[in-house]
Design an enzyme around this catalytic site. Sequence first.
Site, PDB file in Angstrom:
ATOM      1  N   ASP A 147       0.843  -1.197   0.000  1.00  0.00           N
ATOM      2  CA  ASP A 147       0.000   0.000   0.000  1.00  0.00           C
ATOM      3  C   ASP A 147       0.882   1.253   0.000  1.00  0.00           C
ATOM      4  O   ASP A 147       2.121   1.151   0.082  1.00  0.00           O
ATOM      5  CB  ASP A 147      -0.924  -0.039   1.232  1.00  0.00           C
ATOM      6  CG  ASP A 147      -2.268   0.602   0.935  1.00  0.00           C
ATOM      7  OD1 ASP A 147      -2.369   1.402  -0.012  1.00  0.00           O
ATOM      8  OD2 ASP A 147      -3.235   0.313   1.675  1.00  0.00           O
ATOM      9  N   ASP A 201       2.855   4.309 -16.020  1.00  0.00           N
ATOM     10  CA  ASP A 201       3.919   3.893 -16.942  1.00  0.00           C
ATOM     11  C   ASP A 201       4.946   2.990 -16.269  1.00  0.00           C
ATOM     12  O   ASP A 201       5.510   2.112 -16.905  1.00  0.00           O
ATOM     13  CB  ASP A 201       4.650   5.114 -17.518  1.00  0.00           C
ATOM     14  CG  ASP A 201       3.799   5.874 -18.518  1.00  0.00           C
ATOM     15  OD1 ASP A 201       2.816   5.310 -19.032  1.00  0.00           O
ATOM     16  OD2 ASP A 201       4.116   7.053 -18.774  1.00  0.00           O
TER      17      ASP A 201
END
Length: 531
Positions: A147, A201
């Site tokens: 996380d 990306d």
Amino acid sequence: MHIQTPLLTLTTSLALSSASKSVLPTPSMGFNNWARFECALNESLFTATADAMVSKGLLAAGYNRLNIDDCWPLHSRASNGSLQWDPEKFPHGLPWLGQYLKDRGFNFGIYSDAGNSTCGGYPGSLGYEEIDAETFKSWGIDYLKLDGCYVDPSTEARYKQIYGHWHQILSAMSEPLIFSESAPAYFSGEDNLTDWYTVMDWVPKYGELARHSDDIATFDDPDAWSSILTNYGYEVLLARHQAAGYFNDPDFLIVDHGNLTLDEKKSHFALWASFGAPLIISAWIPGLEAEEIEYLTNKNLIEVDQDALGLQATLVSQDGTWDVLTRSLANGDRLLTVLNRGAEEGTLNVSMVRAGYADSQGQEFEVKDLWTGDVSTVTDEIEVTVPSHGTKVFIISASEGCESSLVPTGMVFNTKSLHCLTAGSAGAVGWTNCTGADAQVWQVNDGRTVSSLGNTSECLTAVNDEKGSVAMEACKSSTTQKWGYMVTGNIWSLGAKGCLTEGASGSVTLSACGFERNDQVFEMPSGSAGH
Ligand SMILES: *[C@@H]1O[C@H](CO)[C@@H](O)[C@H](O)[C@H]1NC(C)=O
Ligand SMILES: *[C@@H]1O[C@H](CO)[C@@H](O)[C@H](O)[C@H]1NC(C)=O
Ligand SMILES: *[C@@H]1O[C@H](CO)[C@@H](O)[C@H](O)[C@H]1NC(C)=O
Ligand SMILES: *[C@@H]1O[C@H](CO)[C@@H](O)[C@H](O)[C@H]1NC(C)=O
Ligand SMILES: *[C@@H]1O[C@H](CO)[C@@H](O)[C@H](O)[C@H]1NC(C)=O
Ligand SMILES: *[C@@H]1O[C@H](CO)[C@@H](O)[C@H](O)[C@H]1NC(C)=O
Ligand SMILES: *[C@@H]1O[C@H](CO)[C@@H](O)[C@H](O)[C@H]1NC(C)=O
Ligand SMILES: *[C@@H]1O[C@H](CO)[C@@H](O)[C@H](O)[C@H]1NC(C)=O
């Protein structure tokens, strides 16, 4: 750092390392406690869940993993720095639980956080990455959801540094842990999406899965259907990033949420399967009803989810009520998914041309309804009846002996404004609200020309004037009618300098390629690996 001209082609930037492909060739399936139980987790929840997954046939259907989420450790590390499980929650310890799962045929996953605290306030992994990776490994764990709470400063560069560091550690292991990255979720939904696009990306290079946006509704959050549609709405913005070995993750299947109808739950499952998304159930599995187990174990849809090509379904059209999506499958078949967002049952005709079969007139196709298994033969179009909030899914196969050319077909849209590229009359083209009209359904041909179904004799053309005008002109295979598409979402002209841009009040122009600007990032139809 910020490159002005597009240097990467789609195919090179999608070339994932073979190491990463073998870590997770198809999307993960299993259980996670979070959306259903949040911090109320313990050993007996996991053992009872594993037992029920065996007895109810979920393991046999492919759900072979149990993942622990936040709140499992003690609030302090051991004196040697290692994380420690909470012995009140896990009296036999996590290695014991891991063995319990392994003995029954499951894999075991865990949760930590990139920052110095988890979202729930337990110790984060920042500065302890090597120790934690070793500890997880020694407990028999093979999957890490990392996380991104409490990362300081909360910049894209800082996230990239930390997740990149984890990638180095995990990929150097003899058997790398599967790496599920939550980083993009910390940048979604902003006014300026450049950072979100940038994170998207790099996540495929560092790991196998990425939680790209919001958490799905927890059990006590009443807005379950809108939460499903929200996460669906984020997922369709990101299809260009997915390929076998890396999967966009729209979060858990909330199978026993009290505010969902059976049709809504089945839609949730069918849409996630169409995406080739992880199928991670967050529910009290021992209490699931037979009808819920029945849809969760639908063989046809699981096969689609696990298809070896690993592509994500992309939008053909959206009109406010109907969403139509397609996807190419490894055996050459085509998937067709139809969602009815409306409040009433409805019927829609979808042409084989829209499904991607460009020269299909008069040809026969075999169409299999994945919910019922019924197979029928259609020519030209398929009539689809779908209940309110329901989803139908079909596999379309071209009949034997019938050569049918597959052409990527569907919406070209700005993933920030959500406006659709629309062919107008007299050569005009604009960015407008999506309506599902033929003028918004585009074919991307082999030669990289782009035509709408409104008039397939006209091609999107860079006029090559000072204003950067773009128009629809008769197709003549000149380079000003050829377009490149990159994983960054930029669409660039091969014959004139610049990238397709959404200008003021919906104008379509060509302007200097910027770095993943809101007005230059688009989704475009794709039909096969590497588009
Ligand atoms: C374990 O967790 C479940 C789910 O929150 C709960 O119902 C159960 O009472 C707990 N069991 C123990 C022994 O704490
Ligand atoms: C660190 O301490 C914990 C708790 O005492 C122990 O279980 C673990 O094996 C230790 N780790 C190493 C690498 O020695
Ligand atoms: C977390 O990290 C920040 C900066 O890296 C630091 O200021 C803060 O004190 C840390 N918090 C804890 C609980 O360690
Ligand atoms: C959007 O964010 C990027 C990255 O943080 C920044 O470089 C760019 O200037 C921003 N664009 C606008 C219009 O503010
Ligand atoms: C379902 O929605 C209603 C109305 O919004 C709400 O009162 C109720 O608590 C919700 N139930 C669940 C299980 O979320
Ligand atoms: C679908 O097409 C069939 C056959 O052309 C036609 O009879 C039917 O009315 C159409 N349905 C809709 C909803 O347009
Ligand atoms: C486009 O959609 C937006 C948001 O739903 C709406 O406010 C606007 O009026 C629509 N524009 C047109 C031209 O229909
Ligand atoms: C389609 O486009 C071609 C080329 O511009 C044009 O000659 C033809 O008239 C158009 N067809 C229709 C129906 O508008």
